[in-house]
Enzyme design. Structure first.
Site, mmCIF file in Angstrom:
data_model
loop_
_atom_site.group_PDB
_atom_site.id
_atom_site.type_symbol
_atom_site.label_atom_id
_atom_site.label_comp_id
_atom_site.label_asym_id
_atom_site.label_seq_id
_atom_site.Cartn_x
_atom_site.Cartn_y
_atom_site.Cartn_z
ATOM 1 N N GLY A 46 2.086 6.839 20.570
ATOM 2 C CA GLY A 46 0.840 7.028 20.402
ATOM 3 C C GLY A 46 1.065 7.432 17.861
ATOM 4 N N GLY A 48 -0.914 10.105 15.177
ATOM 5 C CA GLY A 48 -1.437 11.632 14.656
ATOM 6 C C GLY A 48 -1.308 11.626 12.853
ATOM 7 N N GLY A 49 -1.172 11.981 12.446
ATOM 8 C CA GLY A 49 -1.456 12.773 11.239
ATOM 9 C C GLY A 49 -0.506 12.772 10.920
ATOM 10 N N TYR A 50 0.711 13.123 12.195
ATOM 11 C CA TYR A 50 2.084 13.303 11.262
ATOM 12 C C TYR A 50 3.116 11.995 11.219
ATOM 13 C CZ TYR A 50 1.325 17.866 10.683
ATOM 14 O OH TYR A 50 0.283 19.369 9.892
ATOM 15 N N GLY A 51 2.637 11.306 11.914
ATOM 16 C CA GLY A 51 3.407 9.973 12.226
ATOM 17 C C GLY A 51 3.098 9.069 13.849
ATOM 18 N N VAL A 53 4.499 7.221 17.075
ATOM 19 C CA VAL A 53 5.956 7.863 17.959
ATOM 20 C C VAL A 53 6.232 6.760 19.033
ATOM 21 C CG1 VAL A 53 6.409 9.439 20.327
ATOM 22 C CG2 VAL A 53 5.313 10.157 17.769
ATOM 23 N N LYS A 67 9.991 9.650 16.429
ATOM 24 C CA LYS A 67 9.026 9.949 15.682
ATOM 25 C C LYS A 67 9.136 9.598 14.361
ATOM 26 C CE LYS A 67 5.998 13.785 16.035
ATOM 27 N NZ LYS A 67 5.600 15.181 15.330
ATOM 28 N N ASP A 165 -1.822 23.962 17.300
ATOM 29 C CA ASP A 165 -2.385 22.845 16.667
ATOM 30 C C ASP A 165 -2.874 22.477 18.929
ATOM 31 O OD1 ASP A 165 -3.705 20.128 16.519
ATOM 32 O OD2 ASP A 165 -2.612 19.161 16.119
#
Length: 338
Positions: A46, A48-51, A53, A67, A165
């Site tokens: 997956g 997302g905004g943070y990195g 995975v 991650k 979140d």
């Protein structure tokens, strides 16, 4: 002859700072590159905004989720410290555990337990099956586990943690379909002497509490609102915001409230459910969701109270099933009181 005095023994070596904080094992970048086949695209779980995975297999054949934080103008370093400092001190059966990390040069990697059944979002919204593998009881079990994890963050730690979140893609599922709350990259610590913290609004559209979106004032009741949206999502199989639907149905919260007002609650159930719940059981779940999304944050229950509500719902379901088994022809009619 003078007696020789022995020098004092050296002080015991102190463990690395990360170990003292409970950050887990320190991995090398080479180990994690090897585990993910050099971060191959086919291993992406997956993004997302943070990195991103990745699934990885360590040398001892342990499956892990790795991650790789985005390196964006120092943001990766900040995210790394926030997530490690937050999740490193948290231990609960309904929260994803941090196994270790890698910090080499600009590289910032976090290593977590691998969850065999991915996340809740996948099973609710991305399955091709006409019949969902998630039964009503499984969905309620997932909700209860999620509530317990959030209650621990809010009430079992000092300072408490507001996740901010809460959403279906952040609810991971292990091989037994137990819920594990993940992604503490947005989490905020809330000291006991403060009832809220003012912060830049972050989170996911459709889940964010109205007062938080409006003022930036964050407290644990913001998570409760998001959890109420999650209950509605699990009941209906719909996303919180869906622009492919007719205008009155785009916003899940407003649509469900209207269906309740029109006494059409049975129509909100996910059509992919293998078996619809008894009307009284459905009603109790909808009531819990409505309480959580109360526009007045002060009127929302605590997550601890939500846990009790869901436990009572499961007990009620068991008692109702027992009554049906003893009297299979008993009527299941009831009056709407929503």
């Amino acid at each position: 002859m003078a007696t020789r005095v022995k020098p004092p023994p050296p002080p015991p070596s102190r463990p690395p700072e990360a170990s003292r904080r409970g950050w887990g094992r320190r991995y090398t970048r080479r180990e994690l590159e090897e585990a993910t086949n050099r971060f191959a695209a086919e291993n992406v779980l997956g993004e997302g905004g943070y990195g991103v995975v990745y699934k990885g297999i360590l040398r001892d054949n342990t499956a892990v989720a790795i991650k790789n934080l985005h390196n964006n103008r120092g943001q990766a370093e900040k995210d790394f410290k926030v997530e490690v400092a937050t999740i490193g001190r948290v231990r609960h059966k309904n929260l994803v555990s941090l196994l270790g990390y890698c910090s080499e040069g600009a590289c910032r990697l976090l290593v977590y337990e691998y969850m065999e059944n991915s996340n809740l979002d996948k099973w609710l919204h991305h399955g091709d099956d006409e019949i969902s593998p998630l039964t009503w009881d499984m969905r309620m079990h997932i909700l209860l586990g999620t509530a317990r994890g959030l209650a621990y963050l809010h009430e079992g730690l000092e300072p408490k943690i507001v996740h901010r979140d809460v959403k279906s893609s952040n609810i991971l599922l292990d091989r037994h379909w137990n819920a594990r709350v993940s992604d503490f990259g947005l989490a905020k610590l809330l000291c006991s002497e403060r009832s809220y913290v003012t912060t830049r609004v972050m989170g996911t559209f459709g889940y964010v509490a109205p007062e938080y979106a409006r003022t930036g004032m964050l407290n644990e009741r913001s998570d409760v609102y998001s959890f109420g949206v999650l209950i509605m999502e699990i009941i209906s199989g719909r996303t919180p915001v869906d622009y492919t639907r007719p205008a009155p149905e785009v916003n899940l919260v407003e649509w469900l409230k209207r269906m309740v007002a029109e006494r059409r609650v049975e129509e909100v159930v996910d059509p992919r459910l293998p078996e619809t719940p008894p009307p009284k059981v459905l009603k109790r779940a909808v009531l819990a969701a409505l309480r959580c999304v109360d526009p007045d944050g002060g009127q929302r229950p605590t997550m601890g109270h939500v846990v009790h509500m869901l436990e009572d719902d499961l007990k009620f379901r068991d008692e109702l099933q027992l009554a049906r088994d003893l009297s299979p022809h008993a009527s299941d009619s009831y009056e709407y009181e929503l």
